[in-house]
Design an enzyme around this catalytic site. Sequence first.
Site, mmCIF file in Angstrom:
data_model
loop_
_atom_site.group_PDB
_atom_site.id
_atom_site.type_symbol
_atom_site.label_atom_id
_atom_site.label_comp_id
_atom_site.label_asym_id
_atom_site.label_seq_id
_atom_site.Cartn_x
_atom_site.Cartn_y
_atom_site.Cartn_z
ATOM 1 N N GLU A 1 84.777 99.851 35.398
ATOM 2 C CA GLU A 1 84.992 100.425 34.073
ATOM 3 C C GLU A 1 84.125 101.678 33.916
ATOM 4 O O GLU A 1 82.948 101.576 33.545
ATOM 5 C CB GLU A 1 84.618 99.414 32.987
ATOM 6 N N HIS B 1 79.022 93.810 31.232
ATOM 7 C CA HIS B 1 79.834 94.856 30.597
ATOM 8 C C HIS B 1 78.938 96.033 30.205
ATOM 9 O O HIS B 1 77.781 95.828 29.821
ATOM 10 C CB HIS B 1 80.542 94.293 29.360
ATOM 11 N N GLY C 1 87.182 102.935 25.396
ATOM 12 C CA GLY C 1 87.377 103.159 23.968
ATOM 13 C C GLY C 1 87.514 104.625 23.594
ATOM 14 O O GLY C 1 87.454 104.974 22.414
ATOM 15 N N SER D 1 90.472 102.275 28.481
ATOM 16 C CA SER D 1 91.651 102.851 27.828
ATOM 17 C C SER D 1 92.962 102.526 28.537
ATOM 18 O O SER D 1 93.863 103.356 28.602
ATOM 19 C CB SER D 1 91.488 104.366 27.662
ATOM 20 N N GLU E 1 78.756 97.725 27.637
ATOM 21 C CA GLU E 1 78.177 97.635 26.287
ATOM 22 C C GLU E 1 76.945 96.729 26.290
ATOM 23 O O GLU E 1 76.002 96.957 25.530
ATOM 24 C CB GLU E 1 79.256 97.137 25.299
ATOM 25 N N ASN F 1 89.589 91.748 26.864
ATOM 26 C CA ASN F 1 88.224 91.598 26.345
ATOM 27 C C ASN F 1 88.266 91.958 24.863
ATOM 28 O O ASN F 1 88.381 93.128 24.520
ATOM 29 C CB ASN F 1 87.285 92.527 27.124
ATOM 30 N N TRP F 2 88.158 90.947 24.030
ATOM 31 C CA TRP F 2 88.307 91.169 22.587
ATOM 32 C C TRP F 2 87.036 91.708 21.935
ATOM 33 O O TRP F 2 87.052 92.046 20.751
ATOM 34 C CB TRP F 2 88.738 89.874 21.895
ATOM 35 N N LYS F 3 85.945 91.717 22.694
ATOM 36 C CA LYS F 3 84.671 92.224 22.153
ATOM 37 C C LYS F 3 84.365 91.546 20.807
ATOM 38 O O LYS F 3 84.704 90.376 20.626
ATOM 39 C CB LYS F 3 84.716 93.757 22.064
ATOM 40 N N GLY G 1 90.481 96.421 26.624
ATOM 41 C CA GLY G 1 89.786 96.237 25.352
ATOM 42 C C GLY G 1 90.767 96.376 24.200
ATOM 43 O O GLY G 1 91.525 95.465 23.878
ATOM 44 N N GLY G 2 90.778 97.544 23.582
ATOM 45 C CA GLY G 2 91.567 97.791 22.373
ATOM 46 C C GLY G 2 93.011 97.301 22.431
ATOM 47 O O GLY G 2 93.485 96.644 21.493
HETATM 48 P P1 13P Z 1 89.193 99.869 26.002
HETATM 49 O O1 13P Z 1 90.439 99.325 26.681
HETATM 50 O O2 13P Z 1 89.202 99.698 24.535
HETATM 51 O O3 13P Z 1 88.887 101.249 26.482
HETATM 52 O O4 13P Z 1 87.981 98.942 26.512
HETATM 53 C C1 13P Z 1 87.828 98.721 27.869
HETATM 54 C C2 13P Z 1 86.796 97.676 28.063
HETATM 55 O O5 13P Z 1 85.621 97.890 27.820
HETATM 56 C C3 13P Z 1 87.236 96.354 28.535
HETATM 57 O O6 13P Z 1 86.146 95.567 28.897
#
Ligand code: 13P
Length: 252
Positions: free
Chosen positions: A167, A95, A173, A213, A97, A9-11, A234-235
């Site tokens: 999640e 998600h 994050g 994470s 967020e 997920n590149w956000k 994510g990251g």
């Molecule tokens: P991180 O891997 O950066 O913690 O993000 C997880 C995430 O929200 C994937 O959708």
Amino acid sequence: MRTPIIAGNWKLNKTISEAVESVAALRTLVADVNEVEIVVAPTFTALFAVAQVLENGNIRLSAQDVFWEDRGAFTGEVSPAMLKDAGCDYVIIGHSERRQYFSETNESVNRKAKAAHAHGLKPIICVGEQLEDREAGRTEAVIRDHVINGIAELSADQILSTVIAYEPVWAIGTGKTATADEAQEVHTFIRSLLAETYSDEVASQVRIQYGGSVKPDNAAELMAQPDVDGALVGGASLEAESFAQIVKAACR
Ligand code: 13P
């Protein structure tokens, strides 16, 4: 058995050219992987260009959100058919967020999931508790609420092509991953909710990803848990190299 699914997920990251460069590198790095389903979720603007790079390969495309209507006066929204048209097979829905910053609710998640299925897009439905929920012993109540209301009225066939992503919000994050045992415990609970709603047989076939994470050095341990069927990253998905390492950690 369940094919592991690793999704990046590149956000809100990467221009079109950065996205294209990244998936081109990823495609080479994971060219020989066939036992894991690999998915990337760029921003809307990069979807079509990324789809061109992924053509005839082993990486699937996902969007990060969708609206439930097909067309009309809904400024700023994108429909399931438009995502299919751009080359998507998957769409991330609900998600944390989006729940936190964009007023996503279980009801909107459910409408989006139904609309996605109606157009042959597979939803990745995200669920997860906040830190205060966990500390107050409300994890299962929150997960139950997110799962049961998010998947309401989906048929057994539809749930089989739905992915649930667990999640925990406190792990996103933050560099603070749920332990493998903590993840397994919630994944088992989610599977029990699916069994209660459908059947043991159906529940045993639905893939449940862990997200929060996930990094190359903790992916294998998480994925070794019997009910962890992959990761939503994510990251660590922003760099092709580290994402490829996570994909390889899922190869059994
Ligand atoms: P991180 O891997 O950066 O913690 O993000 C997880 C995430 O929200 C994937 O959708």
